[in-house]
Design a protein around this motif. Structure first.
Motif, PDB file in Angstrom:
ATOM      1  N   ARG A  84       0.847  -1.196   0.000  1.00 10.86           N
ATOM      2  CA  ARG A  84       0.000   0.000   0.000  1.00 10.86           C
ATOM      3  C   ARG A  84       0.881   1.243   0.000  1.00 10.86           C
ATOM      4  NH1 ARG A  84      -2.524   0.862   4.488  1.00 10.86           N
ATOM      5  NH2 ARG A  84      -1.507  -0.703   5.789  1.00 10.86           N
ATOM      6  N   GLY A  85       0.648   2.126  -0.952  1.00  8.20           N
ATOM      7  CA  GLY A  85       1.437   3.347  -1.032  1.00  8.20           C
ATOM      8  C   GLY A  85       1.247   4.231   0.183  1.00  8.20           C
ATOM      9  N   ALA A  86       2.266   5.030   0.499  1.00  8.22           N
ATOM     10  CA  ALA A  86       2.214   5.918   1.667  1.00  8.22           C
ATOM     11  C   ALA A  86       2.859   7.255   1.325  1.00  8.22           C
ATOM     12  CB  ALA A  86       2.912   5.278   2.864  1.00  8.22           C
ATOM     13  N   ILE A  87       2.367   8.311   1.959  1.00  6.41           N
ATOM     14  CA  ILE A  87       2.976   9.636   1.873  1.00  6.41           C
ATOM     15  C   ILE A  87       3.188  10.147   3.288  1.00  6.41           C
ATOM     16  CG2 ILE A  87       2.590  12.071   1.290  1.00  6.41           C
ATOM     17  CD1 ILE A  87       1.213  11.204  -1.238  1.00  6.41           C
ATOM     18  N   PHE A  88       4.390  10.646   3.548  1.00  2.00           N
ATOM     19  CA  PHE A  88       4.729  11.263   4.833  1.00  2.00           C
ATOM     20  C   PHE A  88       5.004  12.741   4.587  1.00  2.00           C
ATOM     21  CE2 PHE A  88       7.863  12.928   7.752  1.00  2.00           C
ATOM     22  CZ  PHE A  88       7.429  12.505   8.998  1.00  2.00           C
ATOM     23  N   ARG A  89       4.318  13.618   5.321  1.00  2.00           N
ATOM     24  CA  ARG A  89       4.552  15.048   5.203  1.00  2.00           C
ATOM     25  C   ARG A  89       4.490  15.728   6.566  1.00  2.00           C
ATOM     26  NH1 ARG A  89       5.589  13.793   0.744  1.00  2.00           N
ATOM     27  NH2 ARG A  89       5.110  14.855  -1.231  1.00  2.00           N
ATOM     28  N   LEU A  90       5.474  16.590   6.835  1.00  2.00           N
ATOM     29  CA  LEU A  90       5.307  17.559   7.913  1.00  2.00           C
ATOM     30  C   LEU A  90       4.170  18.482   7.509  1.00  2.00           C
ATOM     31  CD1 LEU A  90       9.042  18.410   8.560  1.00  2.00           C
ATOM     32  CD2 LEU A  90       7.481  17.471  10.267  1.00  2.00           C
ATOM     33  N   MET A  91       3.379  18.928   8.471  1.00  2.00           N
ATOM     34  CA  MET A  91       2.228  19.758   8.132  1.00  2.00           C
ATOM     35  C   MET A  91       2.620  21.024   7.386  1.00  2.00           C
ATOM     36  SD  MET A  91      -0.813  18.766   8.527  1.00  2.00           S
ATOM     37  CE  MET A  91      -1.387  20.419   8.174  1.00  2.00           C
ATOM     38  N   ASN A  92       3.713  21.672   7.800  1.00  2.10           N
ATOM     39  CA  ASN A  92       4.108  22.895   7.101  1.00  2.10           C
ATOM     40  C   ASN A  92       4.527  22.601   5.667  1.00  2.10           C
ATOM     41  OD1 ASN A  92       6.469  21.620   7.891  1.00  2.10           O
ATOM     42  ND2 ASN A  92       7.601  23.514   8.186  1.00  2.10           N
ATOM     43  N   GLU A  93       5.123  21.415   5.414  1.00  8.42           N
ATOM     44  CA  GLU A  93       5.493  21.032   4.055  1.00  8.42           C
ATOM     45  C   GLU A  93       4.253  20.809   3.202  1.00  8.42           C
ATOM     46  OE1 GLU A  93       9.715  18.683   4.969  1.00  8.42           O
ATOM     47  OE2 GLU A  93       7.872  17.549   4.623  1.00  8.42           O
ATOM     48  N   LEU A  94       3.264  20.133   3.760  1.00 13.38           N
ATOM     49  CA  LEU A  94       2.036  19.872   3.009  1.00 13.38           C
ATOM     50  C   LEU A  94       1.335  21.169   2.638  1.00 13.38           C
ATOM     51  CD1 LEU A  94      -0.562  17.127   3.453  1.00 13.38           C
ATOM     52  CD2 LEU A  94      -1.357  19.486   3.616  1.00 13.38           C
ATOM     53  N   LEU A  95       1.214  22.078   3.608  1.00 15.82           N
ATOM     54  CA  LEU A  95       0.540  23.340   3.341  1.00 15.82           C
ATOM     55  C   LEU A  95       1.312  24.190   2.332  1.00 15.82           C
ATOM     56  CD1 LEU A  95      -0.581  24.168   6.984  1.00 15.82           C
ATOM     57  CD2 LEU A  95      -2.037  23.414   5.100  1.00 15.82           C
ATOM     58  N   ASN A  96       2.635  24.173   2.434  1.00 13.26           N
ATOM     59  CA  ASN A  96       3.451  24.905   1.454  1.00 13.26           C
ATOM     60  C   ASN A  96       3.298  24.313   0.062  1.00 13.26           C
ATOM     61  OD1 ASN A  96       4.473  26.766   3.278  1.00 13.26           O
ATOM     62  ND2 ASN A  96       6.284  25.546   3.756  1.00 13.26           N
ATOM     63  N   ILE A  98       0.681  22.821  -1.132  1.00  8.09           N
ATOM     64  CA  ILE A  98      -0.629  23.224  -1.640  1.00  8.09           C
ATOM     65  C   ILE A  98      -0.599  24.682  -2.105  1.00  8.09           C
ATOM     66  CG2 ILE A  98      -3.026  23.674  -0.979  1.00  8.09           C
ATOM     67  CD1 ILE A  98      -2.800  21.214   0.875  1.00  8.09           C
ATOM     68  N   ARG A  99       0.017  25.559  -1.291  1.00  7.34           N
ATOM     69  CA  ARG A  99       0.101  26.975  -1.673  1.00  7.34           C
ATOM     70  C   ARG A  99       0.886  27.150  -2.963  1.00  7.34           C
ATOM     71  NH1 ARG A  99       0.162  28.014   4.188  1.00  7.34           N
ATOM     72  NH2 ARG A  99       2.384  27.548   4.283  1.00  7.34           N
ATOM     73  N   GLN A 100       1.966  26.398  -3.104  1.00  6.71           N
ATOM     74  CA  GLN A 100       2.779  26.491  -4.313  1.00  6.71           C
ATOM     75  C   GLN A 100       1.996  26.014  -5.536  1.00  6.71           C
ATOM     76  OE1 GLN A 100       6.570  24.553  -4.026  1.00  6.71           O
ATOM     77  NE2 GLN A 100       7.109  24.901  -6.168  1.00  6.71           N
ATOM     78  N   ALA A 101       1.197  24.968  -5.355  1.00  6.62           N
ATOM     79  CA  ALA A 101       0.390  24.442  -6.459  1.00  6.62           C
ATOM     80  C   ALA A 101      -0.617  25.481  -6.930  1.00  6.62           C
ATOM     81  CB  ALA A 101      -0.322  23.164  -6.030  1.00  6.62           C
ATOM     82  N   VAL A 102      -1.186  26.212  -5.985  1.00  6.61           N
ATOM     83  CA  VAL A 102      -2.138  27.264  -6.343  1.00  6.61           C
ATOM     84  C   VAL A 102      -1.423  28.384  -7.095  1.00  6.61           C
ATOM     85  CG1 VAL A 102      -3.669  29.047  -5.427  1.00  6.61           C
ATOM     86  CG2 VAL A 102      -3.692  26.748  -4.440  1.00  6.61           C
ATOM     87  N   ALA A 103      -0.241  28.757  -6.614  1.00  4.59           N
ATOM     88  CA  ALA A 103       0.526  29.837  -7.248  1.00  4.59           C
ATOM     89  C   ALA A 103       0.924  29.484  -8.679  1.00  4.59           C
ATOM     90  CB  ALA A 103       1.769  30.145  -6.422  1.00  4.59           C
ATOM     91  N   GLY A 135      -5.863  27.111   3.785  1.00  5.26           N
ATOM     92  CA  GLY A 135      -5.100  25.921   4.126  1.00  5.26           C
ATOM     93  C   GLY A 135      -5.934  24.917   4.903  1.00  5.26           C
ATOM     94  N   LEU A 136      -6.727  25.417   5.849  1.00  5.09           N
ATOM     95  CA  LEU A 136      -7.595  24.548   6.623  1.00  5.09           C
ATOM     96  C   LEU A 136      -8.673  23.921   5.749  1.00  5.09           C
ATOM     97  CD1 LEU A 136      -8.011  26.663   9.882  1.00  5.09           C
ATOM     98  CD2 LEU A 136      -6.968  24.399   9.717  1.00  5.09           C
ATOM     99  N   ASP A 137      -9.197  24.700   4.800  1.00  2.00           N
ATOM    100  CA  ASP A 137     -10.223  24.187   3.901  1.00  2.00           C
ATOM    101  C   ASP A 137      -9.651  23.061   3.039  1.00  2.00           C
ATOM    102  OD1 ASP A 137     -12.979  24.495   2.833  1.00  2.00           O
ATOM    103  OD2 ASP A 137     -11.908  24.922   0.970  1.00  2.00           O
ATOM    104  N   ALA A 138      -8.433  23.249   2.533  1.00  2.00           N
ATOM    105  CA  ALA A 138      -7.788  22.221   1.719  1.00  2.00           C
ATOM    106  C   ALA A 138      -7.522  20.966   2.545  1.00  2.00           C
ATOM    107  CB  ALA A 138      -6.490  22.760   1.133  1.00  2.00           C
TER     108      ALA A 138
END
Length: 206
Positions: A84-96, A98-103, A135-138
């Motif tokens: 089963r695939g897995a992703i590990f992210r620090l919360m600040n990395e995940l939010l960054n 997402i923000r970068q993807a929007v930009a 960020g919270l909505d995402a």
């Protein structure tokens, strides 16, 4: 059917390279988790192993340095070893991310879908970074999708209670996010154990 545990080739290697884990974290397994004689660590270990085997969620709560991330990584490694695939992210990395993807105009959907659909998602240091309503909505969108599709979500946090965690952002976001994980999982608190990282260093050098 389990895939062969080989970080350099094969299916495990493909999943490992996509997970966000680094090589040294592959040694953070259940077998290498040192509970000593601490009942809290034993209880946390048992909860993590049970959640890994049952493919259910887990919130690992407690003060800094109590081995929460080790157990969360062990669960991700377990998932990958069992195909089963897995992703590990620090919360600040995940939010960054997402923000970068929007930009970048157009990358948001693919980034969000990746976090939504991965079989095992680890969100490390939840509640550590202040974030915006966007960020919270995402994050809610990701966790709600995973909840509805019964996918495994693992959270580590320094907050000792849901109420304390709600103070990170708007309660109408944070409480439903955590409650969705708990509906298919458990909350385990490590509040009295000695610093896990210091203990391991002392044991190694002793």
């Amino acid at each position: 059917m389990s895939c062969r545990y080989d970080p350099l080739s094969g299916e495990f290697g493909r999943m490992y390279r996509a997970s966000g884990l680094i090589g040294s974290q592959l040694r953070q397994t259940f077998a290498s988790y040192d509970t000593g004689e601490c009942k809290e660590l034993m209880r946390a270990m048992k909860a993590a192993v049970t959640a890994a085997r049952n493919n259910t969620g887990l919130v690992l709560s407690g003060k800094r340095g109590t081995g929460k991330t080790h157990l969360a990584v062990a669960m991700a490694v377990y998932a990958m070893k069992h195909g089963r695939g897995a992703i590990f992210r620090l919360m600040n990395e995940l939010l960054n991310e997402i923000r970068q993807a929007v930009a970048e105009n157009g990358g948001y959907f693919s980034v969000i879908q990746g976090f939504k659909e991965i079989p095992c998602l680890v969100l490390d240091d939840f509640g550590k970074e202040r974030t915006t309503d966007f960020g919270l909505d995402a994050l809610y969108e990701i966790v709600d999708y995973r909840y509805r599709h019964e996918l495994q979500t693992i959270i580590t946090t320094n907050a000792l209670t849901i109420e304390e965690l709600a103070g990170w952002g708007k309660e109408e976001y944070t409480t439903p996010i955590v409650s969705r994980v708990l509906e298919r999982g458990a909350w385990v608190t490590i509040s009295k154990a000695d610093d896990y990282r210091v203990k391991r260093v002392v044991k190694t050098n002793g």
